[in-house]
Design a protein around this motif. Structure first.
Motif, PDB file in Angstrom:
ATOM      1  N   VAL A  25       0.848  -1.197   0.000  1.00  0.00           N
ATOM      2  CA  VAL A  25       0.000   0.000   0.000  1.00  0.00           C
ATOM      3  C   VAL A  25       0.888   1.253   0.000  1.00  0.00           C
ATOM      4  CG1 VAL A  25      -1.692   1.334   1.314  1.00  0.00           C
ATOM      5  CG2 VAL A  25      -1.943  -1.152   1.105  1.00  0.00           C
ATOM      6  N   ASP A  26       0.593   2.179  -0.885  1.00  0.00           N
ATOM      7  CA  ASP A  26       1.341   3.430  -0.976  1.00  0.00           C
ATOM      8  C   ASP A  26       0.623   4.478  -0.118  1.00  0.00           C
ATOM      9  OD1 ASP A  26       2.642   5.777  -1.602  1.00  0.00           O
ATOM     10  OD2 ASP A  26       2.752   5.371  -3.752  1.00  0.00           O
ATOM     11  N   HIS A  27       1.107   4.661   1.093  1.00  0.00           N
ATOM     12  CA  HIS A  27       0.469   5.600   2.018  1.00  0.00           C
ATOM     13  C   HIS A  27       0.840   7.052   1.704  1.00  0.00           C
ATOM     14  CE1 HIS A  27      -1.006   2.376   4.593  1.00  0.00           C
ATOM     15  NE2 HIS A  27       0.185   1.815   4.511  1.00  0.00           N
ATOM     16  N   ARG A  28       1.827   7.251   0.865  1.00  0.00           N
ATOM     17  CA  ARG A  28       2.278   8.603   0.543  1.00  0.00           C
ATOM     18  C   ARG A  28       1.511   9.197  -0.641  1.00  0.00           C
ATOM     19  NH1 ARG A  28       8.508  10.140  -1.262  1.00  0.00           N
ATOM     20  NH2 ARG A  28       8.267  12.419  -1.257  1.00  0.00           N
ATOM     21  N   TYR A  29       1.419   8.443  -1.727  1.00  0.00           N
ATOM     22  CA  TYR A  29       0.829   8.978  -2.949  1.00  0.00           C
ATOM     23  C   TYR A  29      -0.516   8.337  -3.318  1.00  0.00           C
ATOM     24  CZ  TYR A  29       5.426  11.071  -3.780  1.00  0.00           C
ATOM     25  OH  TYR A  29       6.592  11.801  -3.679  1.00  0.00           O
ATOM     26  N   GLY A  30      -0.922   7.326  -2.590  1.00  0.00           N
ATOM     27  CA  GLY A  30      -2.176   6.661  -2.888  1.00  0.00           C
ATOM     28  C   GLY A  30      -1.984   5.408  -3.723  1.00  0.00           C
ATOM     29  N   GLY A  31      -2.997   4.579  -3.700  1.00  0.00           N
ATOM     30  CA  GLY A  31      -2.908   3.339  -4.464  1.00  0.00           C
ATOM     31  C   GLY A  31      -1.908   2.381  -3.856  1.00  0.00           C
ATOM     32  N   PHE A  32      -1.057   1.815  -4.717  1.00  0.00           N
ATOM     33  CA  PHE A  32      -0.079   0.824  -4.292  1.00  0.00           C
ATOM     34  C   PHE A  32       1.297   1.185  -4.840  1.00  0.00           C
ATOM     35  CE2 PHE A  32      -4.175  -1.107  -4.025  1.00  0.00           C
ATOM     36  CZ  PHE A  32      -4.113  -1.941  -2.913  1.00  0.00           C
ATOM     37  N   LEU A  33       2.332   0.739  -4.149  1.00  0.00           N
ATOM     38  CA  LEU A  33       3.698   0.983  -4.598  1.00  0.00           C
ATOM     39  C   LEU A  33       3.927   0.337  -5.961  1.00  0.00           C
ATOM     40  CD1 LEU A  33       5.676   0.271  -1.295  1.00  0.00           C
ATOM     41  CD2 LEU A  33       5.086   2.512  -2.248  1.00  0.00           C
ATOM     42  N   GLY A  34       4.910   0.870  -6.662  1.00  0.00           N
ATOM     43  CA  GLY A  34       5.215   0.329  -7.979  1.00  0.00           C
ATOM     44  C   GLY A  34       6.158  -0.845  -7.972  1.00  0.00           C
ATOM     45  N   ARG A  35       6.893  -1.038  -6.851  1.00  0.00           N
ATOM     46  CA  ARG A  35       7.902  -2.101  -6.897  1.00  0.00           C
ATOM     47  C   ARG A  35       8.408  -2.448  -5.513  1.00  0.00           C
ATOM     48  NH1 ARG A  35      14.067  -1.635  -8.697  1.00  0.00           N
ATOM     49  NH2 ARG A  35      14.557  -3.853  -8.824  1.00  0.00           N
ATOM     50  N   ILE A  36       8.653  -3.736  -5.291  1.00  0.00           N
ATOM     51  CA  ILE A  36       9.485  -4.259  -4.210  1.00  0.00           C
ATOM     52  C   ILE A  36      10.493  -5.186  -4.874  1.00  0.00           C
ATOM     53  CG2 ILE A  36       9.545  -5.819  -2.221  1.00  0.00           C
ATOM     54  CD1 ILE A  36       6.928  -4.690  -1.294  1.00  0.00           C
ATOM     55  N   SER A  98       1.893   3.523 -18.061  1.00  0.00           N
ATOM     56  CA  SER A  98       2.534   3.687 -16.754  1.00  0.00           C
ATOM     57  C   SER A  98       2.383   5.115 -16.263  1.00  0.00           C
ATOM     58  CB  SER A  98       4.020   3.307 -16.809  1.00  0.00           C
ATOM     59  OG  SER A  98       4.757   4.229 -17.596  1.00  0.00           O
ATOM     60  N   LEU A  99       2.542   5.253 -14.924  1.00  0.00           N
ATOM     61  CA  LEU A  99       2.520   6.540 -14.245  1.00  0.00           C
ATOM     62  C   LEU A  99       3.810   6.702 -13.467  1.00  0.00           C
ATOM     63  CD1 LEU A  99      -0.988   6.139 -12.519  1.00  0.00           C
ATOM     64  CD2 LEU A  99      -0.562   7.084 -14.804  1.00  0.00           C
ATOM     65  N   ASP A 100       4.142   7.923 -13.107  1.00  0.00           N
ATOM     66  CA  ASP A 100       5.233   8.088 -12.162  1.00  0.00           C
ATOM     67  C   ASP A 100       4.712   7.792 -10.752  1.00  0.00           C
ATOM     68  OD1 ASP A 100       3.931  10.382 -11.171  1.00  0.00           O
ATOM     69  OD2 ASP A 100       5.323  11.777 -12.127  1.00  0.00           O
ATOM     70  N   ALA A 101       5.588   7.851  -9.782  1.00  0.00           N
ATOM     71  CA  ALA A 101       5.213   7.458  -8.421  1.00  0.00           C
ATOM     72  C   ALA A 101       4.083   8.314  -7.859  1.00  0.00           C
ATOM     73  CB  ALA A 101       6.432   7.525  -7.507  1.00  0.00           C
ATOM     74  N   GLN A 102       3.980   9.553  -8.348  1.00  0.00           N
ATOM     75  CA  GLN A 102       2.949  10.461  -7.847  1.00  0.00           C
ATOM     76  C   GLN A 102       1.622  10.352  -8.601  1.00  0.00           C
ATOM     77  OE1 GLN A 102       4.349  14.498  -6.974  1.00  0.00           O
ATOM     78  NE2 GLN A 102       6.463  13.764  -7.174  1.00  0.00           N
ATOM     79  N   GLY A 103       1.579   9.453  -9.595  1.00  0.00           N
ATOM     80  CA  GLY A 103       0.323   9.218 -10.298  1.00  0.00           C
ATOM     81  C   GLY A 103       0.131  10.024 -11.557  1.00  0.00           C
ATOM     82  N   ARG A 104       1.214  10.605 -12.102  1.00  0.00           N
ATOM     83  CA  ARG A 104       1.114  11.382 -13.340  1.00  0.00           C
ATOM     84  C   ARG A 104       1.490  10.505 -14.520  1.00  0.00           C
ATOM     85  NH1 ARG A 104       4.745  16.023 -10.547  1.00  0.00           N
ATOM     86  NH2 ARG A 104       6.099  14.171 -10.554  1.00  0.00           N
ATOM     87  N   PRO A 105       0.805  10.661 -15.680  1.00  0.00           N
ATOM     88  CA  PRO A 105       1.099   9.812 -16.845  1.00  0.00           C
ATOM     89  C   PRO A 105       2.571   9.874 -17.226  1.00  0.00           C
ATOM     90  CG  PRO A 105      -0.930  11.044 -17.201  1.00  0.00           C
ATOM     91  CD  PRO A 105      -0.318  11.580 -15.930  1.00  0.00           C
ATOM     92  N   LEU A 106       3.153   8.704 -17.455  1.00  0.00           N
ATOM     93  CA  LEU A 106       4.560   8.598 -17.810  1.00  0.00           C
ATOM     94  C   LEU A 106       4.701   8.069 -19.230  1.00  0.00           C
ATOM     95  CD1 LEU A 106       7.355   9.055 -16.535  1.00  0.00           C
ATOM     96  CD2 LEU A 106       7.327   6.653 -15.818  1.00  0.00           C
ATOM     97  N   ASP A 107       4.173   6.882 -19.488  1.00  0.00           N
ATOM     98  CA  ASP A 107       4.144   6.306 -20.833  1.00  0.00           C
ATOM     99  C   ASP A 107       2.676   6.213 -21.235  1.00  0.00           C
ATOM    100  OD1 ASP A 107       4.216   4.787 -23.153  1.00  0.00           O
ATOM    101  OD2 ASP A 107       5.799   3.447 -22.433  1.00  0.00           O
ATOM    102  N   THR A 108       2.292   6.918 -22.287  1.00  0.00           N
ATOM    103  CA  THR A 108       0.866   7.063 -22.624  1.00  0.00           C
ATOM    104  C   THR A 108       0.424   6.170 -23.785  1.00  0.00           C
ATOM    105  OG1 THR A 108       1.317   8.919 -24.124  1.00  0.00           O
ATOM    106  CG2 THR A 108       0.854   9.441 -21.806  1.00  0.00           C
ATOM    107  N   LYS A 109       1.274   5.264 -24.243  1.00  0.00           N
ATOM    108  CA  LYS A 109       0.879   4.399 -25.363  1.00  0.00           C
ATOM    109  C   LYS A 109      -0.315   3.525 -24.968  1.00  0.00           C
ATOM    110  CE  LYS A 109       4.071   0.601 -24.206  1.00  0.00           C
ATOM    111  NZ  LYS A 109       5.197  -0.217 -24.661  1.00  0.00           N
ATOM    112  N   LYS A 110      -1.026   3.043 -25.971  1.00  0.00           N
ATOM    113  CA  LYS A 110      -2.197   2.198 -25.763  1.00  0.00           C
ATOM    114  C   LYS A 110      -1.820   0.749 -26.125  1.00  0.00           C
ATOM    115  CE  LYS A 110      -4.387   5.629 -24.279  1.00  0.00           C
ATOM    116  NZ  LYS A 110      -5.221   6.536 -25.047  1.00  0.00           N
ATOM    117  N   GLN A 111      -1.525  -0.031 -25.114  1.00  0.00           N
ATOM    118  CA  GLN A 111      -1.197  -1.438 -25.294  1.00  0.00           C
ATOM    119  C   GLN A 111      -2.496  -2.235 -25.105  1.00  0.00           C
ATOM    120  OE1 GLN A 111       2.374  -1.657 -25.530  1.00  0.00           O
ATOM    121  NE2 GLN A 111       2.171  -3.699 -26.473  1.00  0.00           N
TER     122      GLN A 111
END
Length: 404
Positions: A25-36, A98-111
């Motif tokens: 759980v990402d308590h800082r930015y919301g949602g869930f962490l991107g990686r362990i 993908s998004l950056d850690a703060q939830g902003r669009p990073l890679d916007t392609k449509k897969q």
């Protein structure tokens, strides 16, 4: 079977889900962490992948639907709210890669593969809770795929497009893939969410799309010489036939069967059941004496990738349980049991929770690849546990051909 069912129930509720609840759980930015990472260290500034987040949503929604634990509903709702707020492209439709850690669009392609998993997660949340907003979003994403990614001339679904649905040069799902405009993997993971969406939205159009996907598998993707599923193609379904992916083969066995059973068309079911027995036999070429299933084989060189990856073990278990349940294949049940025993001993992380990415042929765990991340999600292993728990202790004659 009763013992296996209990073991997988305990694995899900005491190991897999607590890891994601307590550590991701990402308590800082919301949602869930991107990686362990593979050693269990959180990476708080890691990018957040759409596939990971859609699979988190699916896993907690499905676990809540089957087991009814309120903490699963809370996590599923957290995942759904974050996904709809950040991953949905409100301007162009579809989802961001993908998004950056703060939830902003990073890679916007449509897969297309990723949009499929978004449908899978949202439709499961609707299935578990009756949420109409999640269901409508799943329907909208389905419409995006059909409007932009379906090739009416050649049939099938294009692999990827730009943010505004234009052709894109690099369509690969990952660096390990060939740059083909049609792939078996993406078609499998469109069939899967379409089947799940059909459970909560039974329309003739969606039924026709599922039937067409099944036909693509039986006519285009299934190699009649080897009974393996071929992986990479161009627009006209021409491509190399040199990689055999044992995990995808056995995963397709039960997902094709699931789709045909849900569709409920006897002629389609008959064709699928004939084909999946052959595909399962081909997949079993990857089985090893220790009970595991290896990753893949290159037929042009004869080289075998002998990794025991976590997801391949999971699909090996479910695929063989399906053969046991529907056809009374007791040998398949033994394969599933032995594969789980190997996995429990060598791939489950009994100290820090969750599973390792896999291990090598000498059972040394892979600590290089992620414990949780862009591709390592609570999807294959949670689904394996839930499938066994839901299917019950005995084979059931739910389809034709039992005992063949």
């Amino acid at each position: 079977m009763d013992k296996l069912k209990k073991e997988l129930h305990d694995e899900l509720t005491q190991n897999i889900m607590p890891f994601w609840l307590n550590k991701m759980v990402d308590h800082r930015y919301g949602g869930f962490l991107g990686r362990i990472d593979g050693h269990g260290n959180p990476v708080p500034d890691a990018e957040k992948g759409v596939v990971l987040n859609a699979r988190i949503l699916w896993a907690f929604a499905a676990a809540y639907r089957v087991l009814g634990k309120p903490e699963y509903l809370e996590a599923a709702t957290r995942a759904k709210d974050y996904f709809m707020a950040h991953f949905i492209d409100q301007q162009e439709g579809g989802v961001f890669w993908s998004l950056d850690a703060q939830g902003r669009p990073l890679d916007t392609k449509k897969q297309t593969y990723a949009i499929g998993f978004a449908i899978y997660g949202l439709s499961e949340y609707a299935r578990a809770t009756g949420d109409e907003v999640a269901l409508q979003q799943a329907k909208d994403l389905y419409a995006d795929i059909e409007r932009h990614a379906f090739d009416h001339e050649n049939n099938g679904y294009v692999e990827a497009l730009t943010r505004n649905w234009q052709p894109i040069a690099d369509m690969r799902l990952s660096d390990k893939d060939e740059n083909g405009s049609r792939t078996m993997n993406t078609h499998l993971h469109i069939l899967e969410p379409y089947t799940n969406l059909y459970r909560v939205w039974r329309t003739p159009e969606l039924a026709e799309r599922i039937a067409n996907l099944i036909d693509i598998f039986l006519v285009r993707l299934l190699n009649p010489q080897t009974n393996h599923l071929d992986l990479f193609f161009d627009d006209r379904w021409e491509g190399c036939r040199n990689i055999q992916s044992f995990g995808h083969d056995i995963e397709a066995v039960w997902l094709l069967h699931e789709a045909a059973l849900e569709l409920g068309q006897p002629t389609v079911l008959e064709k699928v059941e004939k084909a999946i027995k052959s595909i399962a036999k081909a997949a079993d070429e990857g089985l090893q004496a220790d009970g595991s299933m290896v990753y893949e084989r290159w037929t042009d060189t004869g080289k075998m990738d002998t990794q025991r990856q976590w997801w391949v073990m999971c699909e090996c278990v479910i695929g063989h349980i399906d053969l046991y349940q529907h056809f009374g294949d007791t040998a398949a049940l033994d394969i599933a049991r032995r594969c789980w025993q190997y996995t429990h001993k060598h791939i489950v992380d009994h100290e820090q929770g969750e599973w390792f990415w896999g291990c090598d042929e000498n059972a040394r765990p892979n600590l290089v690849d992620d414990k949780a991340g862009f591709w390592k999600c609570p999807y294959h292993n949670a689904r394996m546990c839930l499938e066994v728990v839901e299917r019950g202790p005995h084979p059931q004659p739910l389809s034709k051909g039992r005992g063949e």
